[in-house]
Scaffold this motif. Structure first.
Motif, PDB file in Angstrom:
ATOM      1  N   PRO A  57      -1.287  -2.042  -1.136  1.00 32.20           N
ATOM      2  CA  PRO A  57      -0.540  -3.388  -1.442  1.00 32.20           C
ATOM      3  C   PRO A  57       0.602  -3.382  -0.347  1.00 32.20           C
ATOM      4  CG  PRO A  57      -0.117  -1.594  -3.035  1.00 32.20           C
ATOM      5  CD  PRO A  57      -1.401  -1.208  -2.365  1.00 32.20           C
ATOM      6  N   SER A  58       0.758  -4.645   0.094  1.00 30.76           N
ATOM      7  CA  SER A  58       1.628  -4.643   1.329  1.00 30.76           C
ATOM      8  C   SER A  58       1.811  -6.330   1.219  1.00 30.76           C
ATOM      9  CB  SER A  58       0.985  -4.348   2.806  1.00 30.76           C
ATOM     10  OG  SER A  58       0.116  -5.008   3.067  1.00 30.76           O
ATOM     11  N   VAL A  59       2.800  -6.542   2.009  1.00 28.86           N
ATOM     12  CA  VAL A  59       2.957  -7.933   2.496  1.00 28.86           C
ATOM     13  C   VAL A  59       1.942  -8.631   2.971  1.00 28.86           C
ATOM     14  CG1 VAL A  59       4.638  -9.794   3.618  1.00 28.86           C
ATOM     15  CG2 VAL A  59       5.587  -7.525   2.689  1.00 28.86           C
ATOM     16  N   LEU A  60       1.107  -8.080   3.763  1.00 23.56           N
ATOM     17  CA  LEU A  60       0.170  -8.770   4.287  1.00 23.56           C
ATOM     18  C   LEU A  60      -1.358  -8.969   3.461  1.00 23.56           C
ATOM     19  CD1 LEU A  60       0.588  -7.737   8.044  1.00 23.56           C
ATOM     20  CD2 LEU A  60       1.094  -9.919   7.187  1.00 23.56           C
ATOM     21  N   ASN A  61      -1.532  -7.705   2.958  1.00 24.02           N
ATOM     22  CA  ASN A  61      -2.681  -7.536   2.055  1.00 24.02           C
ATOM     23  C   ASN A  61      -2.457  -8.263   0.807  1.00 24.02           C
ATOM     24  OD1 ASN A  61      -3.812  -5.982   4.034  1.00 24.02           O
ATOM     25  ND2 ASN A  61      -3.262  -4.186   3.180  1.00 24.02           N
ATOM     26  N   GLY A  62      -1.159  -8.514   0.389  1.00 25.04           N
ATOM     27  CA  GLY A  62      -0.976  -8.864  -0.920  1.00 25.04           C
ATOM     28  C   GLY A  62      -0.606  -7.943  -2.025  1.00 25.04           C
ATOM     29  N   MET A  63      -0.424  -8.247  -3.302  1.00 27.05           N
ATOM     30  CA  MET A  63      -0.083  -7.257  -4.185  1.00 27.05           C
ATOM     31  C   MET A  63      -0.203  -7.885  -5.739  1.00 27.05           C
ATOM     32  SD  MET A  63       4.057  -6.591  -3.439  1.00 27.05           S
ATOM     33  CE  MET A  63       3.676  -6.623  -1.838  1.00 27.05           C
ATOM     34  N   ASN A  64      -0.522  -6.996  -6.526  1.00 26.85           N
ATOM     35  CA  ASN A  64      -0.463  -7.467  -8.103  1.00 26.85           C
ATOM     36  C   ASN A  64       0.895  -7.453  -8.656  1.00 26.85           C
ATOM     37  OD1 ASN A  64      -0.457  -5.011  -8.830  1.00 26.85           O
ATOM     38  ND2 ASN A  64      -2.733  -4.810  -8.827  1.00 26.85           N
ATOM     39  N   PRO A  65       1.317  -7.786  -9.875  1.00 26.60           N
ATOM     40  CA  PRO A  65       2.524  -7.548 -10.360  1.00 26.60           C
ATOM     41  C   PRO A  65       2.916  -6.193 -10.388  1.00 26.60           C
ATOM     42  CG  PRO A  65       1.553  -9.510 -11.379  1.00 26.60           C
ATOM     43  CD  PRO A  65       0.528  -8.686 -10.496  1.00 26.60           C
ATOM     44  N   ILE A  66       1.991  -5.417 -10.962  1.00 29.35           N
ATOM     45  CA  ILE A  66       2.376  -4.037 -11.250  1.00 29.35           C
ATOM     46  C   ILE A  66       2.682  -3.222  -9.662  1.00 29.35           C
ATOM     47  CG2 ILE A  66       1.457  -1.843 -11.960  1.00 29.35           C
ATOM     48  CD1 ILE A  66      -0.445  -3.230 -13.845  1.00 29.35           C
ATOM     49  N   ALA A  67       1.916  -3.411  -9.026  1.00 33.33           N
ATOM     50  CA  ALA A  67       2.214  -3.167  -7.764  1.00 33.33           C
ATOM     51  C   ALA A  67       3.680  -3.727  -7.107  1.00 33.33           C
ATOM     52  CB  ALA A  67       1.050  -3.439  -6.431  1.00 33.33           C
ATOM     53  N   PHE A  68       3.925  -4.677  -7.375  1.00 31.73           N
ATOM     54  CA  PHE A  68       5.137  -5.355  -6.902  1.00 31.73           C
ATOM     55  C   PHE A  68       6.291  -4.795  -7.357  1.00 31.73           C
ATOM     56  CE2 PHE A  68       8.535  -8.419  -7.763  1.00 31.73           C
ATOM     57  CZ  PHE A  68       8.983  -8.810  -6.434  1.00 31.73           C
ATOM     58  N   LEU A  69       6.131  -4.483  -8.728  1.00 29.94           N
ATOM     59  CA  LEU A  69       7.320  -3.759  -9.535  1.00 29.94           C
ATOM     60  C   LEU A  69       7.540  -2.401  -8.702  1.00 29.94           C
ATOM     61  CD1 LEU A  69       6.543  -4.907 -13.259  1.00 29.94           C
ATOM     62  CD2 LEU A  69       8.545  -5.753 -11.655  1.00 29.94           C
TER      63      LEU A  69
ATOM     64  N   LEU B 265      -6.478  -8.126   9.608  1.00 29.68           N
ATOM     65  CA  LEU B 265      -7.297  -8.709  10.445  1.00 29.68           C
ATOM     66  C   LEU B 265      -8.806  -8.589   9.851  1.00 29.68           C
ATOM     67  CD1 LEU B 265      -5.949  -7.860  13.940  1.00 29.68           C
ATOM     68  CD2 LEU B 265      -5.722 -10.054  12.654  1.00 29.68           C
ATOM     69  N   THR B 266      -9.063  -7.220   9.414  1.00 31.74           N
ATOM     70  CA  THR B 266     -10.305  -7.113   9.005  1.00 31.74           C
ATOM     71  C   THR B 266     -10.605  -7.225   7.419  1.00 31.74           C
ATOM     72  OG1 THR B 266      -9.924  -4.781   8.998  1.00 31.74           O
ATOM     73  CG2 THR B 266     -10.868  -5.454  11.087  1.00 31.74           C
ATOM     74  N   GLY B 267      -9.693  -6.814   6.674  1.00 33.68           N
ATOM     75  CA  GLY B 267      -9.902  -6.913   5.225  1.00 33.68           C
ATOM     76  C   GLY B 267     -10.679  -5.650   4.598  1.00 33.68           C
ATOM     77  N   SER B 268     -10.704  -4.896   5.483  1.00 35.46           N
ATOM     78  CA  SER B 268     -11.244  -3.504   5.063  1.00 35.46           C
ATOM     79  C   SER B 268     -10.171  -2.439   5.045  1.00 35.46           C
ATOM     80  CB  SER B 268     -12.355  -3.018   6.285  1.00 35.46           C
ATOM     81  OG  SER B 268     -12.937  -2.057   5.814  1.00 35.46           O
ATOM     82  N   PRO B 269     -10.447  -1.398   4.283  1.00 39.89           N
ATOM     83  CA  PRO B 269      -9.596  -0.503   4.137  1.00 39.89           C
ATOM     84  C   PRO B 269      -9.378   0.300   5.470  1.00 39.89           C
ATOM     85  CG  PRO B 269     -10.552  -0.515   2.156  1.00 39.89           C
ATOM     86  CD  PRO B 269     -11.295  -1.540   3.127  1.00 39.89           C
ATOM     87  N   ILE B 270      -8.285   0.858   5.867  1.00 41.79           N
ATOM     88  CA  ILE B 270      -8.479   1.935   6.936  1.00 41.79           C
ATOM     89  C   ILE B 270      -9.112   3.145   6.800  1.00 41.79           C
ATOM     90  CG2 ILE B 270      -6.171   2.878   6.441  1.00 41.79           C
ATOM     91  CD1 ILE B 270      -7.055   1.865  10.020  1.00 41.79           C
ATOM     92  N   VAL B 271      -9.040   3.838   5.734  1.00 46.42           N
ATOM     93  CA  VAL B 271      -9.763   4.939   5.277  1.00 46.42           C
ATOM     94  C   VAL B 271     -11.401   4.681   5.373  1.00 46.42           C
ATOM     95  CG1 VAL B 271      -7.706   5.901   3.989  1.00 46.42           C
ATOM     96  CG2 VAL B 271      -9.611   4.731   2.691  1.00 46.42           C
TER      97      VAL B 271
ATOM     98  N   THR C 130       2.170   0.600  11.976  1.00 45.25           N
ATOM     99  CA  THR C 130       1.810  -0.775  12.349  1.00 45.25           C
ATOM    100  C   THR C 130       0.515  -1.208  12.745  1.00 45.25           C
ATOM    101  OG1 THR C 130       3.913  -0.864  13.523  1.00 45.25           O
ATOM    102  CG2 THR C 130       2.543  -2.502  14.259  1.00 45.25           C
ATOM    103  N   TYR C 131      -0.307  -0.179  13.139  1.00 50.20           N
ATOM    104  CA  TYR C 131      -1.766  -0.406  13.288  1.00 50.20           C
ATOM    105  C   TYR C 131      -2.377  -0.420  12.023  1.00 50.20           C
ATOM    106  CZ  TYR C 131      -6.510   1.255  14.136  1.00 50.20           C
ATOM    107  OH  TYR C 131      -7.856   1.063  13.979  1.00 50.20           O
ATOM    108  N   PHE C 132      -2.322   0.360  10.950  1.00 52.13           N
ATOM    109  CA  PHE C 132      -2.631   0.113   9.825  1.00 52.13           C
ATOM    110  C   PHE C 132      -2.611  -1.075   9.048  1.00 52.13           C
ATOM    111  CE2 PHE C 132      -1.993   5.131   8.596  1.00 52.13           C
ATOM    112  CZ  PHE C 132      -2.855   5.245   9.763  1.00 52.13           C
ATOM    113  N   ALA C 133      -1.282  -1.698   9.371  1.00 59.08           N
ATOM    114  CA  ALA C 133      -1.136  -2.967   8.542  1.00 59.08           C
ATOM    115  C   ALA C 133      -1.760  -4.032   9.249  1.00 59.08           C
ATOM    116  CB  ALA C 133       0.394  -3.360   8.657  1.00 59.08           C
ATOM    117  N   ALA C 134      -2.013  -4.084  10.586  1.00 63.56           N
ATOM    118  CA  ALA C 134      -2.439  -5.142  11.503  1.00 63.56           C
ATOM    119  C   ALA C 134      -3.837  -5.048  11.334  1.00 63.56           C
ATOM    120  CB  ALA C 134      -2.205  -4.997  12.968  1.00 63.56           C
ATOM    121  N   TYR C 135      -4.487  -3.873  11.215  1.00 66.30           N
ATOM    122  CA  TYR C 135      -5.999  -3.654  11.177  1.00 66.30           C
ATOM    123  C   TYR C 135      -6.574  -4.041   9.764  1.00 66.30           C
ATOM    124  CZ  TYR C 135     -10.562  -1.290  10.627  1.00 66.30           C
ATOM    125  OH  TYR C 135     -11.752  -1.023  10.455  1.00 66.30           O
TER     126      TYR C 135
END
Length: 373
Positions: A179-191, A282-288, A274-279
């Motif tokens: 969860p992040s600003v760019l990926n979005g987050m649900n209410p639980i993750a937001f809290l 842009l791809t919508g795929s988990p970095i792992v 920064t690379y994790f968040a941008a990747y």
């Protein structure tokens, strides 16, 4: 009586003549005296005496007017030269000295750039890189404090981001992504994120005006940096429960080395997060999922070993000189010769064993290529 009166009268007349003679001018008296031989002799003697007196007086005047002769100087006793104590040599391990890069005028990070005037290598992590000129417009201590805090947060984030995708519960993730600003987050993750940021914000607020003087590490830093400035070290929280701060030496040089290691790793971490968040944005795929860094494989260790071996033999030429080329290191050629000598026997054995197979393969290929009748 008559005779006595004549004698008295003659005495009076004689006295009167003597007084008159005395009252005559000096020239007349002198003339009168010269008429008598005896008086002339007396006058000549007086004149000679006057001339002699005048000569003596003139000689005395000359002697007086002459400059006094220099007196023979008294022997000078040379005083022993004062003993000047040699300046105390400062051990760089005990106190850091300013101006580590004063002898060069280019950036260590990018040699084709000019070295910033306020970055001379005195501080940990200072490699002369400031293309935007921030160190000329802002206080260096403030800039160091900001960088250190962001570096520490980035090191936590670069570990926490992939770890949350590997072991975190699915309901906290966004399609497998952290969860992040760019990926979005649900209410639980937001809290959860809001709580973490609140804790960090409170720590920042409570330590923003902290005093390091009088603390164990603060006093050490003040002593280490006393030849550079009076502010100690940025990012000092007097926090080292595991005593890692002395791993490279419990002295000024060792502490600076560990601070340089920390800020360098923090810079890598800031680039990494920064690379994790941008990747993922842009791809919508988990970095792992698609990275070799997070799955068991032989590619990563092979690349690491290959790069290490290559860097021992070859290097990139000075970036300030054109053309930029790949060249041998100082010991690169010798290392290659040693490798060739040490593997010459192995190569010979391998060639002897493989030669029959190579000959058979050559014959088979020649038959295949031969034209058919």
């Amino acid at each position: 009586k008559f005779v006595a009166s004549l004698q008295i009268l003659s005495l009076v007349v004689a006295n009167t003549n003597s007084v008159a003679a005395f009252m005559q001018p000096a020239a007349t008296r002198m003339t009168a005296m010269r008429r008598s031989p005896v008086m002339a002799a007396v006058a000549d003697s007086a004149e000679e005496a006057a001339v002699e007196d005048k000569k003596v007086s003139i000689e005395e005047d000359i002697v007086v007017k002459e400059e006094p002769k220099a007196e023979t100087p008294a022997p000078v006793v040379e005083e022993p030269a004062p003993v000047v104590e040699a300046a105390a040599v400062v051990d760089p391990r005990e106190k850091l000295e300013p101006g580590r890069f004063d002898s060069i005028d280019y950036s260590i990070t990018l040699p084709f750039l000019e070295k910033p005037k306020n970055l001379d290598g005195s501080h940990a992590g200072d490699f002369g890189f400031d293309p935007c000129g921030f160190t000329e417009d802002y206080d260096i201590y403030y800039m160091q404090e900001c960088e250190t805090r962001h570096a520490r947060l980035a090191m936590l984030a670069v570990v926490g981001w992939p770890l949350s995708e590997l072991v975190g519960p699915n309901f906290m993730l966004q399609n497998g992504c952290a969860p992040s600003v760019l990926n979005g987050m649900n209410p639980i993750a937001f809290l959860a994120i809001a709580g973490a940021f609140s804790a960090f914000g409170y720590l920042e607020y409570m330590t923003s005006l902290r005093q390091t003087a009088g603390t164990e590490l603060g006093d050490k830093h003040m002593s280490d940096m006393s030849n550079i400035w009076k502010y100690g070290v940025a990012g000092d929280y007097n926090f080292d429960p595991a005593k890692f701060y002395s791993l490279l030496g419990d002295d000024a040089s060792g502490r600076k080395g560990l601070r340089t290691l920390e800020v360098t790793q923090g810079r890598y971490a800031m680039l990494g997060i920064t690379y994790f968040a941008a990747y993922e944005a842009l791809t919508g795929s988990p970095i792992v999922k698609d990275s070799m860094f997070f799955h068991p494989n032989l590619t990563l260790p092979f690349l690491a070993i290959a790069y290490f071996a290559w860097s021992q033999i070859y290097e990139v030429s000075d970036l300030r000189e054109y053309p930029i080329k790949i060249q041998y290191t100082k010991d690169g050629k010798e290392m290659l010769r040693m490798f060739d000598r040490s593997t010459a026997g192995i190569k010979k054995d391998v060639n002897e064993k493989l030669q029959p197979y190579a000959d058979q393969a050559g014959e088979a290929l020649a038959k295949m290529m031969a034209p058919k009748n």
